[in-house]
Design an enzyme around this catalytic site. Structure first.
Site, PDB file in Angstrom:
ATOM      1  N   SER A   1       9.380   3.561   0.376  1.00  0.00           N
ATOM      2  CA  SER A   1       8.649   2.974  -0.782  1.00  0.00           C
ATOM      3  C   SER A   1       7.558   3.944  -1.370  1.00  0.00           C
ATOM      4  CB  SER A   1       8.214   1.582  -0.790  1.00  0.00           C
ATOM      5  OG  SER A   1       9.265   0.591  -0.557  1.00  0.00           O
TER       6      SER A   1
ATOM      7  N   HIS B   1      14.702   7.044  -3.758  1.00  0.00           N
ATOM      8  CA  HIS B   1      13.960   5.661  -3.869  1.00  0.00           C
ATOM      9  C   HIS B   1      14.596   4.840  -4.835  1.00  0.00           C
ATOM     10  CE1 HIS B   1      10.601   2.971  -5.261  1.00  0.00           C
ATOM     11  NE2 HIS B   1      10.724   2.752  -4.097  1.00  0.00           N
TER      12      HIS B   1
ATOM     13  N   ASN C   1       6.291   3.718  -8.618  1.00  0.00           N
ATOM     14  CA  ASN C   1       5.082   2.792  -8.136  1.00  0.00           C
ATOM     15  C   ASN C   1       3.881   3.194  -8.506  1.00  0.00           C
ATOM     16  OD1 ASN C   1       6.184   0.868  -6.787  1.00  0.00           O
ATOM     17  ND2 ASN C   1       7.020   1.949  -5.057  1.00  0.00           N
TER      18      ASN C   1
ATOM     19  N   GLU D   1      14.721   7.131  -7.692  1.00  0.00           N
ATOM     20  CA  GLU D   1      14.098   8.324  -8.029  1.00  0.00           C
ATOM     21  C   GLU D   1      14.563   9.387  -6.827  1.00  0.00           C
ATOM     22  OE1 GLU D   1       9.739   7.342  -8.866  1.00  0.00           O
ATOM     23  OE2 GLU D   1      10.585   5.644  -7.844  1.00  0.00           O
TER      24      GLU D   1
HETATM   25  N1  LIG Z   1      12.332  -4.622  -0.473  1.00  0.00           N
HETATM   26  C1  LIG Z   1      12.215  -3.544  -1.620  1.00  0.00           C
HETATM   27  O1  LIG Z   1      11.901  -4.026  -2.575  1.00  0.00           O
HETATM   28  C2  LIG Z   1      12.276  -1.981  -1.386  1.00  0.00           C
HETATM   29  C3  LIG Z   1      12.356  -1.241  -2.571  1.00  0.00           C
HETATM   30  C4  LIG Z   1      12.476   0.093  -2.371  1.00  0.00           C
HETATM   31  C5  LIG Z   1      12.348   0.603  -1.237  1.00  0.00           C
HETATM   32  N2  LIG Z   1      12.268  -0.107   0.052  1.00  0.00           N
HETATM   33  C6  LIG Z   1      12.091   0.673   1.286  1.00  0.00           C
HETATM   34  O2  LIG Z   1      13.340   0.406   2.034  1.00  0.00           O
HETATM   35  C7  LIG Z   1      13.060   0.266   3.331  1.00  0.00           C
HETATM   36  C8  LIG Z   1      14.039  -0.879   3.837  1.00  0.00           C
HETATM   37  O3  LIG Z   1      13.286  -2.180   3.270  1.00  0.00           O
HETATM   38  P1  LIG Z   1      14.126  -3.218   3.214  1.00  0.00           P
HETATM   39  O4  LIG Z   1      13.491  -4.170   2.177  1.00  0.00           O
HETATM   40  O5  LIG Z   1      15.532  -3.231   3.130  1.00  0.00           O
HETATM   41  O6  LIG Z   1      13.561  -4.091   4.970  1.00  0.00           O
HETATM   42  P2  LIG Z   1      14.526  -5.015   5.788  1.00  0.00           P
HETATM   43  O7  LIG Z   1      13.389  -5.355   6.903  1.00  0.00           O
HETATM   44  O8  LIG Z   1      15.323  -5.874   4.930  1.00  0.00           O
HETATM   45  O9  LIG Z   1      15.562  -3.928   6.373  1.00  0.00           O
HETATM   46  C9  LIG Z   1      15.212  -3.124   7.297  1.00  0.00           C
HETATM   47  C10 LIG Z   1      16.531  -2.935   8.390  1.00  0.00           C
HETATM   48  O10 LIG Z   1      16.213  -1.801   9.335  1.00  0.00           O
HETATM   49  C11 LIG Z   1      16.783  -2.520  10.346  1.00  0.00           C
HETATM   50  N3  LIG Z   1      16.223  -1.412  11.465  1.00  0.00           N
HETATM   51  C12 LIG Z   1      15.360  -1.741  12.269  1.00  0.00           C
HETATM   52  N4  LIG Z   1      14.890  -0.633  13.166  1.00  0.00           N
HETATM   53  C13 LIG Z   1      15.781   0.401  12.838  1.00  0.00           C
HETATM   54  C14 LIG Z   1      16.310   1.412  13.365  1.00  0.00           C
HETATM   55  N5  LIG Z   1      15.428   1.935  14.647  1.00  0.00           N
HETATM   56  N6  LIG Z   1      17.382   2.162  12.772  1.00  0.00           N
HETATM   57  C15 LIG Z   1      17.903   1.713  11.695  1.00  0.00           C
HETATM   58  N7  LIG Z   1      17.702   0.532  11.296  1.00  0.00           N
HETATM   59  C16 LIG Z   1      16.812  -0.209  11.850  1.00  0.00           C
HETATM   60  C17 LIG Z   1      16.353  -3.767  10.657  1.00  0.00           C
HETATM   61  O11 LIG Z   1      17.098  -4.564  11.692  1.00  0.00           O
HETATM   62  C18 LIG Z   1      16.784  -4.286   8.977  1.00  0.00           C
HETATM   63  O12 LIG Z   1      18.211  -4.628   9.130  1.00  0.00           O
HETATM   64  C19 LIG Z   1      11.770   0.385   3.562  1.00  0.00           C
HETATM   65  O13 LIG Z   1      11.379   1.878   3.838  1.00  0.00           O
HETATM   66  C20 LIG Z   1      11.074  -0.095   2.243  1.00  0.00           C
HETATM   67  O14 LIG Z   1       9.855   0.319   2.161  1.00  0.00           O
HETATM   68  C21 LIG Z   1      12.167  -1.437   0.025  1.00  0.00           C
END
Ligand SMILES: NC(=O)c1ccc[n+]([C@@H]2O[C@H](COP(=O)([O-])OP(=O)(O)OC[C@H]3O[C@@H](n4cnc5c(N)ncnc54)[C@H](O)[C@@H]3O)[C@@H](O)[C@H]2O)c1
Length: 303
Positions: free
Chosen positions: A113, A134, A185, A146
């Site tokens: 993010s 992103h 962001n 992005e």
């Molecule tokens: N949630 C949002 O709105 C959003 C938007 C844009 C970007 N992001 C970014 O995307 C990324 C993921 O966010 P999310 O909301 O999907 O989180 P989430 O917690 O829903 O998913 C993360 C996943 O990664 C897995 N994981 C844990 N350790 C791991 C490893 N070593 N290798 C691979 N997978 C692993 C977890 O088991 C989980 O299923 C983050 O960097 C977040 O900042 C999130």
């Protein structure tokens, strides 16, 4: 770019499963890795349910292959995107490991993010193929991705990634410098900073801030960006407005003390039932539903 690419996704959570869904629906073969068995076990059914709900081809879920080992998910991939937790050390470690399995020309992307891509990718042997993509939540309803290059990223890697995402129905935007918050962001949180400050300084309450945005310029934002708007009203008027307003709005480089206090008091928003406002479980569910319905309608209007 080949019509059918091999995509590796690292992390099968909220973003990872949605990103996998978009690429599978676009006809690509997707392998997805997650070390947590529960996340992996439900990824296909989660995607199938989304596709059904959206009226998209449910069979696309079969093009998503869950993998319990990272090597299996990335070994043959043309493009690897990471959506693991927002933790710099974890992401650095993941990419270092991924680089030991992938081809030398596989593009490696992080969906962080806000963490600079430069910090995540600095240890790689071939940094010219590393970049950021992103996405916005939910990935299958919000069009923007992005595409962030670092000082090392090759033009070819950026171009290939832009084409891949555009062909999958996304709207890629090239971020030419790897700055914190990228573009979206930075813009979003410039607005949120002033929104918090208006409440902090007693100018209005939180509900009023949101009403003003939703009932005024929020109505136009989806079709009229701020710089289009500035041209529409005239850059001279924009300059005059800035001379009066900019000295008055919040420009602190640190989070608002009002926000710090909310967090310190455990007022975490939906999670605790109170944040800037109080939220019953029914109100929370209704707002979530409203957002998804709005995004679905916007997607339908796009097509
Ligand atoms: N949630 C949002 O709105 C959003 C938007 C844009 C970007 N992001 C970014 O995307 C990324 C993921 O966010 P999310 O909301 O999907 O989180 P989430 O917690 O829903 O998913 C993360 C996943 O990664 C897995 N994981 C844990 N350790 C791991 C490893 N070593 N290798 C691979 N997978 C692993 C977890 O088991 C989980 O299923 C983050 O960097 C977040 O900042 C999130």
């Amino acid at each position: 770019m080949a019509a059918k690419a091999r995509i590796g996704v690292l992390g099968a959570g909220l973003m990872g499963h949605g990103i996998a869904q978009v690429f599978a629906l676009a006809g690509h073969d997707v392998s997805i890795y997650d070390p947590v068995a529960a996340s992996l076990a439900q990824v296909r059914s989660r995607i199938a349910a989304n596709l059904r709900d959206l009226g998209d081809d449910e069979a696309a879920a079969e093009r998503v292959q869950p993998c319990a080992e990272m090597a299996a998910a990335v070994r043959d991939a043309d493009f690897v995107v990471e959506a693991a937790p927002e933790d710099l050390e974890l992401k650095r470690k993941l990419f270092r490991e991924a680089e030991t399995y992938v081809r030398h020309d596989t593009i490696l992307a992080s969906n962080t993010s806000v963490i600079p891509i430069t910090a995540i990718m600095q240890d790689l042997r071939e940094r010219s193929r590393a970049l950021g993509t992103h996405w916005w939540n939910p990935p299958f309803l919000v069009p923007l991705v992005e595409v962030i290059g670092t000082q090392w990223t090759s033009r070819a890697a950026i171009d290939w990634t832009m084409v891949l995402h555009a062909a999958a129905g996304k709207k890629p935007a090239h971020v030419k410098k790897d700055v914190p918050g990228f573009i979206g962001n930075r813009l979003q949180h410039a607005l949120w900073r002033e929104a918090v400050a208006l409440v902090e300084h007693g100018i209005c309450d939180a509900e009023t801030v949101d009403t003003v945005i939703k009932a005024a310029f929020g109505r136009r934002l989806a079709v009229l960006g701020p710089l289009e708007n500035a041209d529409l009203v005239g850059t001279d008027l924009t300059l005059a407005i800035h001379k009066t307003v900019l000295p008055a709005i919040d420009s602190r480089p640190t989070p608002s003390p009002y926000l710090e206090k909310l967090v310190a008091e455990g007022k975490l928003g939906f999670k605790s039932g109170q944040g800037f406002r109080t939220w019953t479980p029914e109100q929370q569910a209704a707002l979530r539903r409203k957002v998804v319905e709005h995004l679905k309608k916007a997607r339908a209007d796009d097509t």
